[in-house]
Design a protein around this motif. Structure first.
Motif, PDB file in Angstrom:
ATOM      1  N   LEU A 348      11.744   5.837   6.855  1.00  0.00           N
ATOM      2  CA  LEU A 348      11.886   6.158   8.273  1.00  0.00           C
ATOM      3  C   LEU A 348      13.360   6.429   8.562  1.00  0.00           C
ATOM      4  O   LEU A 348      14.226   5.583   8.299  1.00  0.00           O
ATOM      5  CB  LEU A 348      11.374   5.011   9.133  1.00  0.00           C
ATOM      6  N   VAL A 349      13.637   7.620   9.089  1.00  0.00           N
ATOM      7  CA  VAL A 349      15.012   8.010   9.422  1.00  0.00           C
ATOM      8  C   VAL A 349      15.058   8.448  10.879  1.00  0.00           C
ATOM      9  O   VAL A 349      14.027   8.639  11.526  1.00  0.00           O
ATOM     10  CB  VAL A 349      15.512   9.144   8.497  1.00  0.00           C
ATOM     11  N   ARG A 350      16.266   8.652  11.379  1.00  0.00           N
ATOM     12  CA  ARG A 350      16.412   9.021  12.789  1.00  0.00           C
ATOM     13  C   ARG A 350      17.622   9.935  12.971  1.00  0.00           C
ATOM     14  O   ARG A 350      18.522   9.989  12.140  1.00  0.00           O
ATOM     15  CB  ARG A 350      16.582   7.769  13.658  1.00  0.00           C
ATOM     16  N   ASP A 359      22.325  15.097  12.214  1.00  0.00           N
ATOM     17  CA  ASP A 359      22.998  13.880  11.773  1.00  0.00           C
ATOM     18  C   ASP A 359      21.947  12.806  11.500  1.00  0.00           C
ATOM     19  O   ASP A 359      21.736  11.877  12.280  1.00  0.00           O
ATOM     20  CB  ASP A 359      23.986  13.431  12.855  1.00  0.00           C
ATOM     21  N   VAL A 360      21.267  12.943  10.349  1.00  0.00           N
ATOM     22  CA  VAL A 360      20.124  12.096  10.024  1.00  0.00           C
ATOM     23  C   VAL A 360      20.589  10.877   9.246  1.00  0.00           C
ATOM     24  O   VAL A 360      21.416  10.979   8.338  1.00  0.00           O
ATOM     25  CB  VAL A 360      19.086  12.882   9.196  1.00  0.00           C
ATOM     26  N   ALA A 361      20.009   9.705   9.590  1.00  0.00           N
ATOM     27  CA  ALA A 361      20.346   8.467   8.880  1.00  0.00           C
ATOM     28  C   ALA A 361      19.122   7.573   8.835  1.00  0.00           C
ATOM     29  O   ALA A 361      18.302   7.577   9.764  1.00  0.00           O
ATOM     30  CB  ALA A 361      21.498   7.748   9.573  1.00  0.00           C
ATOM     31  N   PRO A 362      18.960   6.777   7.760  1.00  0.00           N
ATOM     32  CA  PRO A 362      17.848   5.820   7.716  1.00  0.00           C
ATOM     33  C   PRO A 362      17.959   4.814   8.856  1.00  0.00           C
ATOM     34  O   PRO A 362      19.064   4.435   9.262  1.00  0.00           O
ATOM     35  CB  PRO A 362      18.015   5.133   6.354  1.00  0.00           C
ATOM     36  N   PRO A 364      17.894   1.112  10.561  1.00  0.00           N
ATOM     37  CA  PRO A 364      18.220  -0.207  10.021  1.00  0.00           C
ATOM     38  C   PRO A 364      16.933  -0.970   9.676  1.00  0.00           C
ATOM     39  O   PRO A 364      15.894  -0.777  10.311  1.00  0.00           O
ATOM     40  CB  PRO A 364      18.968  -0.886  11.177  1.00  0.00           C
ATOM     41  N   GLY A 365      16.980  -1.811   8.678  1.00  0.00           N
ATOM     42  CA  GLY A 365      15.823  -2.620   8.330  1.00  0.00           C
ATOM     43  C   GLY A 365      15.051  -2.075   7.149  1.00  0.00           C
ATOM     44  O   GLY A 365      15.361  -1.027   6.571  1.00  0.00           O
ATOM     45  N   ALA A 366      13.996  -2.800   6.790  1.00  0.00           N
ATOM     46  CA  ALA A 366      13.252  -2.530   5.558  1.00  0.00           C
ATOM     47  C   ALA A 366      12.570  -1.170   5.560  1.00  0.00           C
ATOM     48  O   ALA A 366      12.461  -0.526   4.505  1.00  0.00           O
ATOM     49  CB  ALA A 366      12.222  -3.642   5.339  1.00  0.00           C
ATOM     50  N   LEU A 367      12.101  -0.692   6.719  1.00  0.00           N
ATOM     51  CA  LEU A 367      11.400   0.593   6.751  1.00  0.00           C
ATOM     52  C   LEU A 367      12.345   1.753   6.490  1.00  0.00           C
ATOM     53  O   LEU A 367      11.918   2.821   6.030  1.00  0.00           O
ATOM     54  CB  LEU A 367      10.675   0.772   8.082  1.00  0.00           C
ATOM     55  N   GLY A 368      13.632   1.561   6.776  1.00  0.00           N
ATOM     56  CA  GLY A 368      14.614   2.588   6.471  1.00  0.00           C
ATOM     57  C   GLY A 368      15.189   2.458   5.080  1.00  0.00           C
ATOM     58  O   GLY A 368      15.790   3.410   4.555  1.00  0.00           O
ATOM     59  N   GLU A 369      15.002   1.295   4.482  1.00  0.00           N
ATOM     60  CA  GLU A 369      15.523   1.058   3.139  1.00  0.00           C
ATOM     61  C   GLU A 369      14.534   1.464   2.057  1.00  0.00           C
ATOM     62  O   GLU A 369      14.851   1.396   0.858  1.00  0.00           O
ATOM     63  CB  GLU A 369      15.879  -0.426   2.983  1.00  0.00           C
ATOM     64  N   GLY A 370      13.326   1.859   2.470  1.00  0.00           N
ATOM     65  CA  GLY A 370      12.337   2.299   1.499  1.00  0.00           C
ATOM     66  C   GLY A 370      11.583   1.167   0.837  1.00  0.00           C
ATOM     67  O   GLY A 370      11.074   1.326  -0.278  1.00  0.00           O
ATOM     68  N   ALA A 371      11.479   0.007   1.516  1.00  0.00           N
ATOM     69  CA  ALA A 371      10.731  -1.120   0.957  1.00  0.00           C
ATOM     70  C   ALA A 371       9.284  -0.727   0.686  1.00  0.00           C
ATOM     71  O   ALA A 371       8.660  -1.223  -0.265  1.00  0.00           O
ATOM     72  CB  ALA A 371      10.787  -2.316   1.911  1.00  0.00           C
ATOM     73  N   LYS A 372       8.742   0.158   1.518  1.00  0.00           N
ATOM     74  CA  LYS A 372       7.407   0.716   1.313  1.00  0.00           C
ATOM     75  C   LYS A 372       7.467   2.212   1.570  1.00  0.00           C
ATOM     76  O   LYS A 372       8.082   2.661   2.542  1.00  0.00           O
ATOM     77  CB  LYS A 372       6.388   0.077   2.264  1.00  0.00           C
ATOM     78  N   GLU A 373       6.841   2.992   0.710  1.00  0.00           N
ATOM     79  CA  GLU A 373       6.745   4.421   0.966  1.00  0.00           C
ATOM     80  C   GLU A 373       5.718   4.652   2.069  1.00  0.00           C
ATOM     81  O   GLU A 373       4.613   4.114   2.013  1.00  0.00           O
ATOM     82  CB  GLU A 373       6.340   5.165  -0.313  1.00  0.00           C
ATOM     83  N   LEU A 374       6.097   5.459   3.047  1.00  0.00           N
ATOM     84  CA  LEU A 374       5.268   5.632   4.244  1.00  0.00           C
ATOM     85  C   LEU A 374       4.740   7.062   4.334  1.00  0.00           C
ATOM     86  O   LEU A 374       5.357   8.006   3.845  1.00  0.00           O
ATOM     87  CB  LEU A 374       6.082   5.320   5.498  1.00  0.00           C
ATOM     88  N   ARG A 375       3.581   7.185   5.023  1.00  0.00           N
ATOM     89  CA  ARG A 375       3.090   8.531   5.343  1.00  0.00           C
ATOM     90  C   ARG A 375       3.136   8.789   6.850  1.00  0.00           C
ATOM     91  O   ARG A 375       3.054   9.930   7.285  1.00  0.00           O
ATOM     92  CB  ARG A 375       1.685   8.731   4.805  1.00  0.00           C
ATOM     93  N   SER A 376       3.245   7.734   7.664  1.00  0.00           N
ATOM     94  CA  SER A 376       3.396   7.895   9.110  1.00  0.00           C
ATOM     95  C   SER A 376       4.054   6.658   9.670  1.00  0.00           C
ATOM     96  O   SER A 376       4.061   5.590   9.036  1.00  0.00           O
ATOM     97  CB  SER A 376       2.043   8.136   9.794  1.00  0.00           C
ATOM     98  N   ALA A 377       4.602   6.778  10.884  1.00  0.00           N
ATOM     99  CA  ALA A 377       5.295   5.648  11.507  1.00  0.00           C
ATOM    100  C   ALA A 377       5.269   5.790  13.014  1.00  0.00           C
ATOM    101  O   ALA A 377       4.977   6.867  13.565  1.00  0.00           O
ATOM    102  CB  ALA A 377       6.741   5.572  11.009  1.00  0.00           C
TER     103      ALA A 377
END
Length: 616
Positions: A348-350, A359-362, A364-377
């Protein structure tokens, strides 16, 4: 006036007479437009309404039955405030009984009229016609719009009056009927505003504004029409989940000789009320004024900046400015700091909402660190939490958007046999609760997680015929948009709006979505959608045997005025903010993440990205 069909052909338009509007306060005493005399300069006055009203011509002496029918149908499309000209085509008794304000039927084209009777000919004393056409919509006595389909087929009967020997209609159709083009020319959509009554935030804190769209006649004092409709209360569909701060029975009390409301040169509107409005406290009066300010803001070119409420004796109850109202009431979304999507690593990035640079960045937190690969959020409306569905669609996680925050266990698991039969993209309501649908063919469910945690609650969906494919909550928390698939896999996918009802104190966990209504009956497939305003959504869909298109639609199923979004091919997902000033964001197979600001073209943000979302 545009010509419409009668008897299978084109109706010859009846001649019309146009009058300039003399000004809102003087409507009752306007003089006719002169047809002779010298031209001279006239000094314009402030707030003068420069629109021209069009009035149909009255019945011609010794007109035949066909001409009377044509004239009556034409008069229904004029700007006559109380349909007085149309009533002149009726017998005296019929004119007293006919209720044009009770209903309006909108047809694809103007109503056709075909004669009936022996060989289609009139007798010396009576004549019959049938009105016909293809229905598009209806507008009821509350002025609420609803899509409609099927044939319109109504009788119309005339008699030759004994005294005058003139043909007149003694059995008109109920209400008003007109073609779509005349409807769009004569009527405009306006949002009335009430306050949510059944959400957790409704019992404490600031009231939450909820839009209730109605259609009013554009050139027949729309401001006074709208205020009367607001005071009369919410529509039947919305009434169970909202409240009005106006006491029951509150009505306008215009002073003698005044027939309408109009703001002054400072955009200040004074609204006189009857005795039901007397004695309200300062807080409640402020809420009443806020309802008016939100409702009336789009009815004049410059809006209404201030409302003064008066009691029945002329005393001032309160004065509230537009900025006061915005501070006192939760209206729409807050400030969306960021737009969100998933990057090539399924994190998840923003990017900031108010910048044109990518100016895209992950997050903060586990969802931005890639703890789980996501298909939607989905990101909570306060942008403090996020929910993510894993790449295979089987698990839902909720995490804080704080650096170093861990993810924890999944809050929901789906047992669907394939990825398409598992969890949808989740959605947050305004109270921080999380909604998601499980598409498991053996147990399809709409689910609700209070505060995004705890045991999922299955939402009751009486009347739901099909499987929920997408879920989006409105910011007010009392309306929900669902894409519903009917007929199994690869069946028709339609967009529905439902009303969210919650249990009382004895049954606080109960949540229902009731009275689902289709707002896209003409579309065979709705592939994606998002809220894009107080009562507007944006969608991607296609008609039967048609191509994919992007469009706006109102919650009542009508098409809002204005252009559709610029075309974009291969759209798989899109996101919009209920703040209409913010850009649309979409995921296209060809271009990745793109966004569209007002007055510009689609601009690519990143090539490798999917699943765009705004908070909510």
């Amino acid at each position: 006036m545009g010509a419409d069909r009668v008897g299978g052909g084109r109706r010859k338009p009846v001649r019309t007479v146009a009058y300039a509007v003399c000004g809102a306060v003087l409507l009752a005493g306007c003089a006719s437009m002169p047809d002779s005399g010298d031209l001279r300069d006239v000094e314009s006055t402030p707030r003068q309404d420069t629109q021209v009203r069009v009035f149909a011509q009255e019945p011609r002496e010794n007109a035949g039955a066909r001409e009377i029918v044509d004239g009556f149908l034409e008069a229904l499309t004029s700007d006559d405030p109380h349909f007085e000209t149309a009533k002149k085509y009726l017998t005296g008794d019929a004119a007293k009984l006919w209720k044009p304000e009770a209903s309006l039927t909108v047809l694809e084209e103007g109503p056709g009229a075909t004669p009936e009777g022996v060989n289609g000919r009139d007798t010396q004393s009576e004549s019959s016609f049938r009105l016909y056409g293809d229905k598009v919509a209806t507008v009821d006595g509350e002025q609420t719009y609803a899509p409609a389909a099927g044939a319109y087929d109504k009788p119309l009967h005339l008699i030759r009056e004994k005294k005058s020997h003139q043909w007149r209609i003694d059995a008109p159709p109920s209400g008003v009927v007109m073609g779509k083009s005349d409807f769009l020319r004569n009527y405009t959509s306006v949002n009335k505003y009430y306050f949510a009554s059944n959400t957790p935030s409704a019992t404490g804190g600031q009231p939450v504004a909820v839009a209730d769209p109605v259609y009013v006649r554009k050139k027949v004092d729309p401001m006074t029409q709208t205020v009367r409709l607001l005071l009369a209360g919410p529509s039947r569909w919305l009434d169970p989940v909202v409240r009005s701060s106006f006491p029951t029975g509150t009505e306008l009390k215009l002073r003698k000789g005044v027939t309408s409301l109009t703001p002054d040169e400072q955009n200040r509107l004074t609204v006189p009320l009857n005795a039901r409005g007397n004695g309200v406290g300062a807080g409640r009066c402020q809420e009443m004024a806020a309802q008016l300010l939100f409702t009336l803001r789009d009815l004049t070119p410059t809006g209404v900046d201030e409302v003064a409420l008066q009691g029945s004796d002329g005393t001032q109850l309160c004065t509230v400015t537009a900025s006061d109202a915005e501070n006192a009431v939760v209206h729409g979304v807050g400030k969306n700091e960021y737009q969100y999507f998933l990057d090539a690593k399924h994190r998840l990035v923003r990017l900031p909402s108010e910048t044109s640079s990518p100016d895209v960045a992950p997050v903060p937190g586990a969802l931005g660190e890639g703890a789980k690969e996501l298909r939607s959020a989905a990101v909570s409306r306060d942008e403090r939490k996020a929910a993510g569905v894993t790449l295979d669609g089987s698990e839902l996680y909720v995490g804080s958007l704080v650096s170093g925050a861990s993810l924890g266990d999944p809050v929901l698991h789906s047992d669907g046999k394939t990825q398409k039969d598992r969890l949808t993209t989740p959605s947050w309501d305004g109270d921080g609760n999380l909604w998601v649908a499980d598409r498991d063919l053996d147990r399809p469910r709409l689910l609700f997680l209070k505060d995004g945690a705890g045991e999922p609650i299955e939402v009751s969906t009486p009347g739901l015929d099909g499987r929920v494919e997408a879920v989006r909550l409105a910011a007010d928390g009392v309306r929900i948009a669902l894409i519903v698939e009917k007929g199994g896999k690869d069946g028709k996918k339609s967009l529905y709006i439902g009303r969210v009802e919650r249990g009382d104190k004895a049954d606080e966990g109960a949540v229902s979505v009731v009275e689902l209504r289709s707002v896209t009956p003409q579309l065979e497939e709705v592939a994606a959608m998002s809220w894009a305003g107080d009562s507007r959504l944006v969608l991607v869909g296609r008609e039967r045997r048609g191509v994919q298109q992007m469009a706006y639609v109102q919650v009542d199923g009508s098409t809002p005025v204005g252009a559709a979004p610029a075309a974009l091919t291969g759209v798989k997902a899109l996101a919009a903010s209920e703040d209409e000033q913010l850009p649309l964001v979409a995921y296209s197979e060809e271009d990745g993440i793109v966004r569209l600001s007002a007055g510009s073209k689609w601009q690519q943000v990143v090539k490798d990205g999917t699943a765009p979302v705004y908070p909510g």
